[in-house]
Scaffold this motif. Structure first.
Motif, PDB file in Angstrom:
ATOM      1  N   LYS A 505       0.862  -1.448   0.301  1.00  0.00           N
ATOM      2  CA  LYS A 505      -0.233  -0.183   0.005  1.00  0.00           C
ATOM      3  C   LYS A 505       0.489   1.756  -0.074  1.00  0.00           C
ATOM      4  CE  LYS A 505      -3.686  -0.369   2.441  1.00  0.00           C
ATOM      5  NZ  LYS A 505      -4.819  -0.001   4.134  1.00  0.00           N
ATOM      6  N   ILE A 506       0.165   2.340  -0.998  1.00  0.00           N
ATOM      7  CA  ILE A 506       1.795   3.112  -1.177  1.00  0.00           C
ATOM      8  C   ILE A 506       1.409   4.302   0.400  1.00  0.00           C
ATOM      9  CG2 ILE A 506       2.175   5.250  -2.452  1.00  0.00           C
ATOM     10  CD1 ILE A 506       1.226   3.514  -4.971  1.00  0.00           C
ATOM     11  N   LEU A 507       2.760   4.533   0.934  1.00  0.00           N
ATOM     12  CA  LEU A 507       2.345   5.737   1.485  1.00  0.00           C
ATOM     13  C   LEU A 507       2.254   7.235   1.103  1.00  0.00           C
ATOM     14  CD1 LEU A 507       4.859   4.260   3.561  1.00  0.00           C
ATOM     15  CD2 LEU A 507       2.315   3.996   4.182  1.00  0.00           C
ATOM     16  N   LYS A 508       1.034   7.548   0.868  1.00  0.00           N
ATOM     17  CA  LYS A 508       0.434   9.448   0.685  1.00  0.00           C
ATOM     18  C   LYS A 508       1.356  10.363   1.390  1.00  0.00           C
ATOM     19  CE  LYS A 508      -3.293   7.926  -3.420  1.00  0.00           C
ATOM     20  NZ  LYS A 508      -3.890   8.688  -3.811  1.00  0.00           N
ATOM     21  N   HIS A 509       0.637   9.447   2.839  1.00  0.00           N
ATOM     22  CA  HIS A 509       0.842  10.405   3.749  1.00  0.00           C
ATOM     23  C   HIS A 509       2.533  11.208   3.319  1.00  0.00           C
ATOM     24  CE1 HIS A 509       2.348   7.763   6.412  1.00  0.00           C
ATOM     25  NE2 HIS A 509       2.822   8.416   6.969  1.00  0.00           N
ATOM     26  N   LYS A 510       3.893  10.046   3.166  1.00  0.00           N
ATOM     27  CA  LYS A 510       4.604  10.705   3.055  1.00  0.00           C
ATOM     28  C   LYS A 510       5.270  11.030   1.698  1.00  0.00           C
ATOM     29  CE  LYS A 510       7.224   6.944   6.025  1.00  0.00           C
ATOM     30  NZ  LYS A 510       7.524   7.588   6.830  1.00  0.00           N
ATOM     31  N   LEU A 511       4.304  10.844   0.813  1.00  0.00           N
ATOM     32  CA  LEU A 511       4.904  11.785  -0.484  1.00  0.00           C
ATOM     33  C   LEU A 511       3.996  13.364   0.043  1.00  0.00           C
ATOM     34  CD1 LEU A 511       3.399   9.249  -2.809  1.00  0.00           C
ATOM     35  CD2 LEU A 511       5.727   9.968  -2.147  1.00  0.00           C
ATOM     36  N   ALA A 512       2.804  13.583   0.351  1.00  0.00           N
ATOM     37  CA  ALA A 512       2.354  15.094   0.527  1.00  0.00           C
ATOM     38  C   ALA A 512       3.898  14.789   1.621  1.00  0.00           C
ATOM     39  CB  ALA A 512       0.827  14.546   1.366  1.00  0.00           C
ATOM     40  N   GLU A 513       3.271  15.006   2.345  1.00  0.00           N
ATOM     41  CA  GLU A 513       4.756  15.462   3.517  1.00  0.00           C
ATOM     42  C   GLU A 513       6.056  16.012   3.404  1.00  0.00           C
ATOM     43  OE1 GLU A 513       5.463  12.591   6.821  1.00  0.00           O
ATOM     44  OE2 GLU A 513       3.253  12.599   7.176  1.00  0.00           O
ATOM     45  N   SER A 514       6.741  15.452   1.609  1.00  0.00           N
ATOM     46  CA  SER A 514       7.586  16.014   1.119  1.00  0.00           C
ATOM     47  C   SER A 514       6.972  16.865   0.713  1.00  0.00           C
ATOM     48  CB  SER A 514       8.572  14.289   0.036  1.00  0.00           C
ATOM     49  OG  SER A 514       7.360  14.341  -1.179  1.00  0.00           O
ATOM     50  N   LEU A 515       6.243  16.895   0.033  1.00  0.00           N
ATOM     51  CA  LEU A 515       5.871  18.772  -0.742  1.00  0.00           C
ATOM     52  C   LEU A 515       5.497  19.295  -0.519  1.00  0.00           C
ATOM     53  CD1 LEU A 515       2.791  16.844  -2.888  1.00  0.00           C
ATOM     54  CD2 LEU A 515       5.687  18.048  -3.671  1.00  0.00           C
ATOM     55  N   ARG A 516       5.135  19.014   1.394  1.00  0.00           N
ATOM     56  CA  ARG A 516       5.218  20.258   2.104  1.00  0.00           C
ATOM     57  C   ARG A 516       6.475  20.921   3.083  1.00  0.00           C
ATOM     58  NH1 ARG A 516       0.735  17.644   4.612  1.00  0.00           N
ATOM     59  NH2 ARG A 516       1.834  16.732   5.993  1.00  0.00           N
ATOM     60  N   GLU A 517       7.620  20.306   3.111  1.00  0.00           N
ATOM     61  CA  GLU A 517       8.975  20.739   3.359  1.00  0.00           C
ATOM     62  C   GLU A 517       9.448  20.695   2.369  1.00  0.00           C
ATOM     63  OE1 GLU A 517      10.089  16.066   5.338  1.00  0.00           O
ATOM     64  OE2 GLU A 517       8.461  16.935   6.792  1.00  0.00           O
ATOM     65  N   GLY A 518       8.449  20.792   0.944  1.00  0.00           N
ATOM     66  CA  GLY A 518       9.486  20.888  -0.194  1.00  0.00           C
ATOM     67  C   GLY A 518      11.115  20.400  -0.368  1.00  0.00           C
ATOM     68  N   ASP A 519      10.927  18.997   0.200  1.00  0.00           N
ATOM     69  CA  ASP A 519      11.844  18.205  -0.452  1.00  0.00           C
ATOM     70  C   ASP A 519      11.638  17.387  -1.641  1.00  0.00           C
ATOM     71  OD1 ASP A 519      12.949  18.167   1.536  1.00  0.00           O
ATOM     72  OD2 ASP A 519      12.072  16.591   2.938  1.00  0.00           O
ATOM     73  N   GLU A 520      12.631  17.543  -2.707  1.00  0.00           N
ATOM     74  CA  GLU A 520      11.492  17.101  -4.038  1.00  0.00           C
ATOM     75  C   GLU A 520      11.297  15.012  -3.531  1.00  0.00           C
ATOM     76  OE1 GLU A 520      15.475  17.176  -6.738  1.00  0.00           O
ATOM     77  OE2 GLU A 520      14.462  19.223  -7.347  1.00  0.00           O
ATOM     78  N   ALA A 521      11.716  14.522  -2.885  1.00  0.00           N
ATOM     79  CA  ALA A 521      10.918  13.459  -2.875  1.00  0.00           C
ATOM     80  C   ALA A 521      11.377  13.416  -1.460  1.00  0.00           C
ATOM     81  CB  ALA A 521      12.625  12.251  -4.305  1.00  0.00           C
ATOM     82  N   PRO A 522      10.823  11.516  -1.443  1.00  0.00           N
ATOM     83  CA  PRO A 522      10.907  10.808   0.401  1.00  0.00           C
ATOM     84  C   PRO A 522      12.235  11.103   0.841  1.00  0.00           C
ATOM     85  CG  PRO A 522       8.773   9.597  -0.753  1.00  0.00           C
ATOM     86  CD  PRO A 522       9.975  10.513  -2.108  1.00  0.00           C
ATOM     87  N   PRO A 523      12.709  10.585   1.797  1.00  0.00           N
ATOM     88  CA  PRO A 523      14.119  10.195   2.607  1.00  0.00           C
ATOM     89  C   PRO A 523      14.302   9.367   2.125  1.00  0.00           C
ATOM     90  CG  PRO A 523      11.887  11.252   4.492  1.00  0.00           C
ATOM     91  CD  PRO A 523      11.684  10.583   2.936  1.00  0.00           C
ATOM     92  N   ALA A 524      14.031   8.346   1.831  1.00  0.00           N
ATOM     93  CA  ALA A 524      14.661   6.648   0.799  1.00  0.00           C
ATOM     94  C   ALA A 524      14.514   7.369  -0.172  1.00  0.00           C
ATOM     95  CB  ALA A 524      13.077   5.688   0.815  1.00  0.00           C
TER      96      ALA A 524
END
Length: 534
Positions: A505-524
């Motif tokens: 199951k894709i962890l969409k909250h991690k993707l959304a968090e990466s956008l809010r934090e201004g990162d280009e991608a999740p930490p992994a």
């Protein structure tokens, strides 16, 4: 709108069920003691073996201080030892908490502390991850009945026992901590009746019997895995335990081991097709397969059609959630569908559609799905206020999913919290994802919203087939004439892999968090990204 499925009498089904989940094998021990119940690489237990060994394990657990009403954590991949410990907990009237060893130390600590677990057990001989956790907790490796190399954690002297209920509808069998797609795991209390009712009705839906052999690759640390284990043992079938998914091993097992049922998430089937295209045979051998099903995430029609063509079987879509043990609906075995419907409600499950404010909606309209039935959880552990928010005084549970009925057929279009409101229009990520997933190079994708000057933008994360040269610009061109302007992503980001749970199951909250934090991608994500804005 309210739907009530099936001519099957749910009260009659409930009356014929045992009181506890460990009792599902009692009849088979008498009538077919030598029938194989559990298989893993290098071992097989008959019904007689399972019954006798679980009884022995129960005695040892009791000697280790596990009491009725205690919470007992089992950190394990799928294996015979895990099934035995789960059933032994039922014999003791302890609450089993199955935790995936691929969880982080922080996540396991969180579950242990919140649940007040009496002891933790680790199948150290099965996976290095479980062994590593056992070492961190200072667990002592020992033999528990027929089980070897089981890490036994320290006794929690301060653990308190919960009341033991004779009524199977009230006695908690398992405490499942959700995967945390919202970022905050909750302990879901599922009773013995919850599990038994859901397993029985699903088995009836699938016309399962003692000749079935299920390939259990979905983790028992999640509700679907537990339910599949219970329903197969209940009908006298055989469970082929698989501790880690490997598409090559899966293809081989299907071809050679008389597997009749394969359950998976979309990623299970996507990786099987990838294996075939990259290094596998011209066609996957379906062996004895009679039923293939998918659940856990929206399935795109392109993948569904490819899987069906490969195996010559309909891919049956289903829908369920942890809080409902999990069965809510499914495409009937004898009535396959060519669309993305998740089928009709299971026997004994009622459903209705409401606005977010609770106002009834007309037939065919999209709104929040509320369900009611004996499969609905007892509540969230130690969180009565959270329970009250999702289960009303009449027993209706708000799934938080957006859905609609077409006659008695259910369609799920997304999560309430995932709905994107763009320029006043509602955008359902599942629709955008379905279009993107139909591109020949797209393995999987996820669409999330991003706040933008009082509005919301649509951002799509995409994983491509290995070696694909498709660019975000290509993907934008592909979807341009398939989606109206307000449904098109403002940005497409290509990742090597999307963050996901152990079930895929894709962890969409991690993707959304990466956008809010201004990162280009999740930490992994460490590889260079390909992205396109419009």
């Amino acid at each position: 709108m309210t739907g009530l499925s099936g001519a099957i009498d749910i009260d009659e089904i409930a009356a014929g069920l045992p009181r506890r989940i460990h009792e599902i094998t009692t009849g088979h021990v008498v009538n077919a003691p030598d029938r194989i119940a559990l298989i893993e690489d290098g071992a097989a237990w008959s019904c007689r073996d399972l019954d006798g060994r679980v009884a022995e394990i129960t005695v040892v657990l009791s000697s280790l201080g596990v009491r009725a009403g205690d919470r007992m954590m089992i950190v394990s991949e799928n294996c015979i030892a895990l099934a035995a410990l789960l059933l032994a907990a039922s014999r003791l009237d302890a609450w089993a908490i199955v935790a995936n060893p691929r969880l982080s130390a922080r996540e396991l600590d969180q579950i242990r502390d919140h649940s007040g677990a009496r002891r933790m057990f680790f199948t150290s001989g099965v996976s290095k991850e479980a062994a590593a956790h056992a070492s961190r907790y200072g667990a002592e490796n020992r033999q528990i009945g027929a089980l070897r190399e089981i890490g036994v954690g320290p006794l929690n002297e301060s653990a308190t026992v919960e009341p033991v209920e004779a009524d199977p509808a009230k006695q908690v069998a398992v405490l499942i901590y959700t995967s945390g797609t919202t970022g905050t795991p909750k302990g879901v209390m599922l009773s013995h009746e919850n599990l038994l009712i859901s397993a029985k009705t699903t088995a009836l839906f699938r016309k399962m019997d003692r000749d079935d052999k299920i390939y259990l690759v979905l983790p028992i640390s999640h509700i679907v895995g537990i339910s599949l284990l219970i329903m197969t043992l209940m009908v006298g079938g055989t469970v082929r335990m698989v501790n880690k998914y490997d598409p090559a091993a899966t293809a081989k097992a299907i071809a050679e081991e008389d597997i009749t049922i394969l359950n998976g998430v979309p990623a299970t089937y996507q990786r099987l097709l990838e294996y075939k295209s990259v290094s596998g045979p011209k066609r996957l051998d379906r062996g004895s397969l009679r039923l293939i099903s998918v659940a856990g995430a929206p399935v795109d029609l392109n993948l569904k059609l490819r899987v069906e063509k490969e195996f010559g079987l309909p891919l049956l879509n289903g829908y369920g959630i942890t809080e409902c043990s999990p069965g809510i609906s499914g495409v009937r075995f004898d009535a396959p569908r060519s669309d993305q419907a998740v089928g009709t409600l299971l026997p004994g499950v009622e459903g209705r559609i409401r606005t977010i404010d609770g106002i009834p909606l007309s037939k065919g309209e999209v709104g929040e799905l509320h369900v009611r039935g004996r499969n609905v959880m007892r509540g969230y552990y130690r969180a009565p206020e959270l329970t009250a928010k999702v289960i009303d005084s009449e027993g209706w549970f708000n799934t938080g999913d957006l859905a609609r009925f077409d006659g008695d057929c259910l369609y799920v279009v997304g999560r309430t919290k995932e709905m994107i409101i763009r320029s006043g229009f509602n955008v359902y990520p599942a629709e955008v994802e379905a279009v993107l997933s139909s591109h020949k190079d797209v393995v999987q994708c996820a669409v999330v919203g991003r706040p933008a000057d009082g509005n919301e933008e649509i951002v799509a994360f995409v994983q491509l087939l290995p070696g694909s040269r498709a660019t975000p610009t290509d993907l934008m061109g592909f979807i341009r004439f398939q989606l109206t302007s307000y449904k098109r992503p403002s940005e497409i980001i290509v990742l090597d892999a999307l963050p996901a749970t152990s079930t895929g199951k894709i962890l969409k909250h991690k993707l959304a968090e990466s956008l809010r934090e201004g990162d280009e991608a999740p930490p992994a994500q460490t590889a260079p990204l390909r992205r396109q804005q419009i």
